[in-house]
Motif scaffolding. Structure first.
Motif, PDB file in Angstrom:
ATOM      1  N   LEU A  69      16.630 -21.529  16.273  1.00  0.00           N
ATOM      2  CA  LEU A  69      16.486 -20.746  15.047  1.00  0.00           C
ATOM      3  C   LEU A  69      17.677 -20.967  14.111  1.00  0.00           C
ATOM      4  N   GLY A  70      18.868 -21.085  14.679  1.00  0.00           N
ATOM      5  CA  GLY A  70      20.046 -21.341  13.862  1.00  0.00           C
ATOM      6  C   GLY A  70      19.947 -22.662  13.130  1.00  0.00           C
ATOM      7  N   TYR A  71      19.498 -23.671  13.833  1.00  0.00           N
ATOM      8  CA  TYR A  71      19.331 -24.981  13.207  1.00  0.00           C
ATOM      9  C   TYR A  71      18.236 -24.935  12.144  1.00  0.00           C
TER      10      TYR A  71
ATOM     11  N   LEU B 177       8.644 -22.613  14.441  1.00  0.00           N
ATOM     12  CA  LEU B 177       9.517 -21.622  15.064  1.00  0.00           C
ATOM     13  C   LEU B 177       9.234 -20.179  14.619  1.00  0.00           C
ATOM     14  N   PRO B 178       8.867 -19.923  13.355  1.00  0.00           N
ATOM     15  CA  PRO B 178       8.533 -18.541  12.993  1.00  0.00           C
ATOM     16  C   PRO B 178       7.424 -17.945  13.858  1.00  0.00           C
TER      17      PRO B 178
ATOM     18  N   ALA C 164       7.808 -14.017  20.600  1.00  0.00           N
ATOM     19  CA  ALA C 164       8.897 -13.723  21.535  1.00  0.00           C
ATOM     20  C   ALA C 164       9.644 -12.440  21.217  1.00  0.00           C
ATOM     21  N   VAL C 165       9.429 -11.862  20.034  1.00  0.00           N
ATOM     22  CA  VAL C 165      10.309 -10.777  19.601  1.00  0.00           C
ATOM     23  C   VAL C 165      10.169  -9.510  20.454  1.00  0.00           C
ATOM     24  N   MET C 166       8.961  -9.162  20.886  1.00  0.00           N
ATOM     25  CA  MET C 166       8.798  -7.950  21.703  1.00  0.00           C
ATOM     26  C   MET C 166       9.451  -8.111  23.077  1.00  0.00           C
ATOM     27  N   PRO C 167       9.205  -9.203  23.815  1.00  0.00           N
ATOM     28  CA  PRO C 167       9.947  -9.404  25.077  1.00  0.00           C
ATOM     29  C   PRO C 167      11.458  -9.470  24.853  1.00  0.00           C
ATOM     30  N   LEU C 168      11.869 -10.032  23.728  1.00  0.00           N
ATOM     31  CA  LEU C 168      13.293 -10.121  23.417  1.00  0.00           C
ATOM     32  C   LEU C 168      13.890  -8.735  23.214  1.00  0.00           C
ATOM     33  N   LEU C 169      13.187  -7.884  22.497  1.00  0.00           N
ATOM     34  CA  LEU C 169      13.654  -6.506  22.291  1.00  0.00           C
ATOM     35  C   LEU C 169      13.750  -5.762  23.614  1.00  0.00           C
ATOM     36  N   LEU C 170      12.751  -5.935  24.457  1.00  0.00           N
ATOM     37  CA  LEU C 170      12.736  -5.262  25.756  1.00  0.00           C
ATOM     38  C   LEU C 170      13.914  -5.694  26.606  1.00  0.00           C
ATOM     39  N   PHE C 171      14.174  -6.995  26.646  1.00  0.00           N
ATOM     40  CA  PHE C 171      15.273  -7.493  27.465  1.00  0.00           C
ATOM     41  C   PHE C 171      16.626  -7.082  26.898  1.00  0.00           C
ATOM     42  N   ALA C 172      16.771  -7.174  25.572  1.00  0.00           N
ATOM     43  CA  ALA C 172      18.063  -6.896  24.949  1.00  0.00           C
ATOM     44  C   ALA C 172      18.493  -5.447  25.113  1.00  0.00           C
ATOM     45  N   TYR C 173      17.531  -4.519  25.138  1.00  0.00           N
ATOM     46  CA  TYR C 173      17.897  -3.106  25.157  1.00  0.00           C
ATOM     47  C   TYR C 173      17.548  -2.395  26.464  1.00  0.00           C
ATOM     48  N   LYS C 174      16.850  -3.108  27.373  1.00  0.00           N
ATOM     49  CA  LYS C 174      16.472  -2.456  28.638  1.00  0.00           C
ATOM     50  C   LYS C 174      16.910  -3.229  29.872  1.00  0.00           C
ATOM     51  N   LYS C 175      17.117  -4.537  29.762  1.00  0.00           N
ATOM     52  CA  LYS C 175      17.313  -5.376  30.943  1.00  0.00           C
ATOM     53  C   LYS C 175      18.615  -6.163  30.911  1.00  0.00           C
ATOM     54  N   THR C 176      19.624  -5.653  30.268  1.00  0.00           N
ATOM     55  CA  THR C 176      20.862  -6.422  30.144  1.00  0.00           C
ATOM     56  C   THR C 176      21.950  -5.935  31.100  1.00  0.00           C
ATOM     57  N   GLY C 177      21.540  -5.380  32.211  1.00  0.00           N
ATOM     58  CA  GLY C 177      22.535  -4.858  33.157  1.00  0.00           C
ATOM     59  C   GLY C 177      23.449  -5.914  33.725  1.00  0.00           C
ATOM     60  N   SER C 178      22.987  -7.166  33.756  1.00  0.00           N
ATOM     61  CA  SER C 178      23.811  -8.225  34.314  1.00  0.00           C
ATOM     62  C   SER C 178      24.754  -8.819  33.275  1.00  0.00           C
ATOM     63  N   LEU C 179      24.685  -8.331  32.030  1.00  0.00           N
ATOM     64  CA  LEU C 179      25.543  -8.841  30.963  1.00  0.00           C
ATOM     65  C   LEU C 179      26.539  -7.768  30.552  1.00  0.00           C
TER      66      LEU C 179
ATOM     67  N   ALA D 159      10.975 -10.505   8.872  1.00  0.00           N
ATOM     68  CA  ALA D 159      10.619  -9.917   7.578  1.00  0.00           C
ATOM     69  C   ALA D 159      10.773 -10.939   6.459  1.00  0.00           C
ATOM     70  N   ALA D 160      11.859 -11.729   6.499  1.00  0.00           N
ATOM     71  CA  ALA D 160      12.076 -12.767   5.481  1.00  0.00           C
ATOM     72  C   ALA D 160      10.994 -13.842   5.571  1.00  0.00           C
ATOM     73  N   PHE D 161      10.656 -14.258   6.788  1.00  0.00           N
ATOM     74  CA  PHE D 161       9.612 -15.270   6.971  1.00  0.00           C
ATOM     75  C   PHE D 161       8.278 -14.770   6.412  1.00  0.00           C
ATOM     76  N   ALA D 162       7.982 -13.511   6.625  1.00  0.00           N
ATOM     77  CA  ALA D 162       6.729 -12.938   6.121  1.00  0.00           C
ATOM     78  C   ALA D 162       6.731 -12.948   4.586  1.00  0.00           C
ATOM     79  N   TYR D 163       7.868 -12.580   3.984  1.00  0.00           N
ATOM     80  CA  TYR D 163       7.975 -12.573   2.523  1.00  0.00           C
ATOM     81  C   TYR D 163       7.774 -13.980   1.958  1.00  0.00           C
ATOM     82  N   TRP D 164       8.312 -14.979   2.626  1.00  0.00           N
ATOM     83  CA  TRP D 164       8.187 -16.362   2.158  1.00  0.00           C
ATOM     84  C   TRP D 164       6.841 -16.989   2.492  1.00  0.00           C
TER      85      TRP D 164
END
Length: 430
Positions: free
Chosen positions: A344-346, A378-379, A385-400, A420-425
């Motif tokens: 995504l950065g690239y 990628l969009p 991927a965003v819903m699994p990403l949200l779940l992991f980032a805020y619920k499953k990061t005990g090892s980090l 949101a930006a991708f949707a606007y474009w």
């Protein structure tokens, strides 16, 4: 942050935002009964287009120039001797001859100097023949250019990075391809070029109505945002008149007599102010991209840098077997997320370099083999991927712990902004 590093970042940003796109421009000339008319379609997304007049001084010819107020040189124009010119972007070519060290290098400001000093195509040829033109070739990262000069006799000159070609056909059409290195012009499939050739196939006319219809035929009007041909100029080289149309609306024309305008002194008109009632342009002006909005540019650049750094950092920390690293089942998950961040950065950086992605249909296809053609999917991957990403980032990061956890959550939140930006474009408008 050290000042030299900041300077490099700022310089890189400036290069990105002013990156020469492969903008599709077109130009033609028709000569009949001792009269020559030249038409130019400037296809661009820039929002600072203008036309300006500069009087003759110190032996220089007076001239009208067209281009942009945020550039240091004009893109085209016509002088009071009946010599007209315009510049095109053109892809970089490899293996060109090395420049002659005894000659001065061409700069785009020479476009203005040629109109000030040269009255004919032959004089323009002699001027350019004494310069190294390799600047016109651009680089592997930046598009180069090509120049077309026409004088009132009907003679024309095509200037490329390694070649100068003079011709005198009654009808001539050019677009963004190497004319000098094209063996068979029938192999060129560029739509606006083919339309122009077909229009001129069996007829030649120098009336304004004919040239306006030809310019319209070769013009571009895209459906999504209404962008395409920004402005059109039709030059009457004998009479010294420049007819102007704006934003592919050929129902309204504003004409300037060069001699009369030069008598008023040096002055400038902005096209947007000359054609205030152009509804299509007003809509175009309120569509924001990183190339015309500094906030969006900063957001996309910062997001790209943050994603790339975070992805590399997460991978580095994950493969190290120390406290605070992902272990067990979470290790492949963290590596996958890190790779997504890097991709995504690239992609963010690619978007800064490819303005067309914001105007053409999704997923974007540049028309040639390019990384951005694949990255434009990628969009959709991010949306899945965003819903699994949200779940992991805020619920499953005990090892980090520490920075790893913070980066994961910050980037996940930024992913929502990016969606949101991708949707606007319109990146999700299949």
């Amino acid at each position: 942050m050290h000042l030299p590093i900041m300077r490099k970042i700022v310089l890189a940003a400036i290069l990105l935002i002013h990156h020469l796109q492969a903008l599709p421009c077109s130009m033609y000339k028709v000569t009949a009964h001792g009269k020559t008319m030249v038409g130019n379609n400037e296809d661009s997304w820039r929002q600072t287009s203008a036309i300006w007049f500069e009087q003759a001084t110190n032996g220089n010819y007076g001239a009208v120039y067209v281009g942009y107020t945020d550039k240091n040189w004009p893109d085209g124009g016509m002088n009071d001797q009946g010599l007209a010119v315009d510049a095109f972007s053109m892809p970089h070519r490899s293996n060109l001859p090395q420049p002659d060290p005894t000659k001065r290098d061409f700069g785009y400001i020479d476009l203005k100097r040629i109109l000030q000093k040269c009255a004919t195509v032959d004089e323009a040829y002699n001027y350019l023949h004494n310069l190294n033109l390799h600047v016109l070739n651009g680089s592997p990262l930046f598009y180069g250019g090509m120049l077309l000069f026409v004088d009132k006799t009907g003679k024309y000159l095509v200037a490329e990075a390694d070649t100068l070609v003079i011709g005198n056909d009654d009808r001539f059409v050019l677009a963004n391809f190497s004319y000098a290195h094209t063996v068979d012009l029938n192999t060129i499939k560029t739509e606006r070029y083919c339309k122009g050739r077909e229009f001129l196939k069996n007829k030649t006319d120098t009336s304004l109505a004919f040239c306006t219809a030809l310019s319209d035929t070769m013009g571009v009007n895209r459906k999504r945002i209404g962008d395409g041909t920004l402005y059109t100029n039709i030059y009457d080289l004998q009479e010294g008149i420049i007819y102007n149309y704006f934003f592919h609306d050929y129902s309204k024309v504003i004409a300037f007599n060069l001699k009369e305008e030069l008598q008023k002194g040096n002055h400038l008109y902005k096209y947007a102010e000359l054609f205030k009632d152009n509804a299509g342009y007003n809509r175009f002006m309120h569509y924001y991209t990183p190339q015309n909005n500094s906030t969006l540019f900063g957001f996309l650049l910062a997001t790209g840098l943050l994603f790339c750094f975070s992805g590399i950092y997460l991978i580095y920390k994950t493969i190290r077997k120390r406290e605070g690293t992902a272990t067990g089942v979470y290790k492949p998950v963290v590596v996958s997320i890190a790779l997504l961040f890097i991709a995504l950065g690239y992609y963010c950086v690619l978007l800064l370099q490819n303005q067309g992605a914001f105007y053409f249909d999704a997923p974007y296809n540049s028309g040639r083999l390019s990384v951005i053609n694949y990255a434009s999917y990628l969009p959709y991957i991010l949306l899945l991927a965003v819903m699994p990403l949200l779940l992991f980032a805020y619920k499953k990061t005990g090892s980090l712990i520490g920075l790893q956890k913070h980066l994961l959550r910050i980037n996940t939140a930024r992913c929502l902004l990016l969606i949101a930006a991708f949707a606007y474009w319109g990146f999700y408008n299949l």
